[in-house]
Write an enzyme that holds these catalytic residues in place. Structure first.
Site, PDB file in Angstrom:
ATOM      1  N   PHE A  93      18.585 -65.266 -30.523  1.00  0.00           N
ATOM      2  CA  PHE A  93      17.357 -64.461 -30.857  1.00  0.00           C
ATOM      3  C   PHE A  93      16.523 -64.757 -31.695  1.00  0.00           C
ATOM      4  O   PHE A  93      16.492 -65.154 -32.434  1.00  0.00           O
ATOM      5  CB  PHE A  93      17.732 -62.982 -30.951  1.00  0.00           C
ATOM      6  CG  PHE A  93      16.418 -62.329 -31.822  1.00  0.00           C
ATOM      7  CD1 PHE A  93      15.943 -61.370 -30.836  1.00  0.00           C
ATOM      8  CD2 PHE A  93      15.569 -62.627 -32.908  1.00  0.00           C
ATOM      9  CE1 PHE A  93      14.009 -60.884 -31.624  1.00  0.00           C
ATOM     10  CE2 PHE A  93      14.538 -62.027 -33.976  1.00  0.00           C
ATOM     11  CZ  PHE A  93      14.034 -61.568 -32.622  1.00  0.00           C
ATOM     12  N   ASN A 136      12.241 -65.971 -46.148  1.00  0.00           N
ATOM     13  CA  ASN A 136      11.671 -65.457 -44.911  1.00  0.00           C
ATOM     14  C   ASN A 136      12.274 -63.921 -45.703  1.00  0.00           C
ATOM     15  O   ASN A 136      12.634 -63.476 -44.090  1.00  0.00           O
ATOM     16  CB  ASN A 136      11.481 -65.434 -44.314  1.00  0.00           C
ATOM     17  CG  ASN A 136      10.646 -64.920 -43.058  1.00  0.00           C
ATOM     18  OD1 ASN A 136      10.053 -63.883 -44.112  1.00  0.00           O
ATOM     19  ND2 ASN A 136      10.420 -65.562 -41.544  1.00  0.00           N
ATOM     20  N   ALA A 139      10.914 -60.754 -42.703  1.00  0.00           N
ATOM     21  CA  ALA A 139      11.585 -60.975 -41.496  1.00  0.00           C
ATOM     22  C   ALA A 139      13.739 -60.737 -41.952  1.00  0.00           C
ATOM     23  O   ALA A 139      13.793 -60.240 -40.712  1.00  0.00           O
ATOM     24  CB  ALA A 139      11.747 -62.629 -40.762  1.00  0.00           C
ATOM     25  N   TYR A 143      15.217 -57.364 -39.209  1.00  0.00           N
ATOM     26  CA  TYR A 143      16.426 -57.903 -38.922  1.00  0.00           C
ATOM     27  C   TYR A 143      17.733 -56.725 -39.037  1.00  0.00           C
ATOM     28  O   TYR A 143      18.193 -55.579 -38.587  1.00  0.00           O
ATOM     29  CB  TYR A 143      16.811 -58.717 -39.126  1.00  0.00           C
ATOM     30  CG  TYR A 143      15.834 -59.926 -38.305  1.00  0.00           C
ATOM     31  CD1 TYR A 143      14.833 -59.962 -37.400  1.00  0.00           C
ATOM     32  CD2 TYR A 143      15.962 -61.225 -38.836  1.00  0.00           C
ATOM     33  CE1 TYR A 143      14.097 -60.934 -36.795  1.00  0.00           C
ATOM     34  CE2 TYR A 143      14.689 -62.461 -38.739  1.00  0.00           C
ATOM     35  CZ  TYR A 143      14.127 -62.279 -37.341  1.00  0.00           C
ATOM     36  OH  TYR A 143      13.027 -63.078 -37.120  1.00  0.00           O
TER      37      TYR A 143
END
Length: 183
Positions: A93, A136, A139, A143
């Site tokens: 992904f 990060n 992010a 997730y």
């Protein structure tokens, strides 16, 4: 050929990337923060981006979607399941928003949820994995919220501005997704 239907969420629509997205995708390559967060160091010509859009629109081992708003078909970024291994029912992904101005609005979370649902329900995947850089945390939080689990780390894989950065490996399995979906 993999069927790539339009995926509709509450605020966004995911539509298959076409060669018509090349100009907006090329423009997004000038957003410094987006490039940093994706670890993109190389430069691309407009022709290379056009060729990429053409190639992914016809690929059988990946699904590339443009992120758009429900009321505006303009390209806001992309979300991708690639490296699809049909035998082992797994895929990688990745996501990239086109501009830092789009961060923090929930578009990435909704796009991630839509593509993961598509991966498990339509493509019948068992495992979806990703890598996210250690710098990060926003992010990483998205997730985890969607249900990805941290598996490990690839140390010092990216040299950015003179400093090495590590990549966190995360995945979600179909039964974990089903459990999350039931909640």
């Amino acid at each position: 050929m993999v069927t790539k239907p339009i995926l509709t969420g509450e605020r966004i629509v995911l539509r298959p990337i076409t060669v018509d997205d090349a100009a907006a995708m090329f423009a997004s390559l000038s957003d410094e923060e987006s490039m940093r967060l994706t670890g993109t160091q190389q430069t691309f010509s407009f022709e290379q981006v056009q060729q990429h859009c053409q190639r992914v629109s016809q690929a059988d081992d990946r699904v590339d979607y443009a992120i758009t708003l429900k009321d505006d078909p303009a390209y806001l970024g992309e979300v991708v399941l690639n490296e699809i291994d049909w035998q082992n029912r797994s895929a990688s992904f990745r996501i990239a928003l086109a501009s830092e101005t789009l961060f923090g609005k929930g578009y990435g979370t909704e796009a991630t949820q839509l593509i993961v649902t598509f991966g498990f329900h339509t493509l019948r995947l068992h495992r979806i994995e990703l890598e996210v850089y250690d710098f990060n945390p926003r992010a990483q939080h998205v997730y985890e919220k969607v249900g990805f689990v941290r598996e490990g780390m690839r140390r010092d894989v990216l040299l950015w501005n003179g400093r090495y950065q590590s990549a966190i490996i995360m995945s979600i399995l179909e039964d974990e997704y089903a459990d999350k979906e039931m909640c």
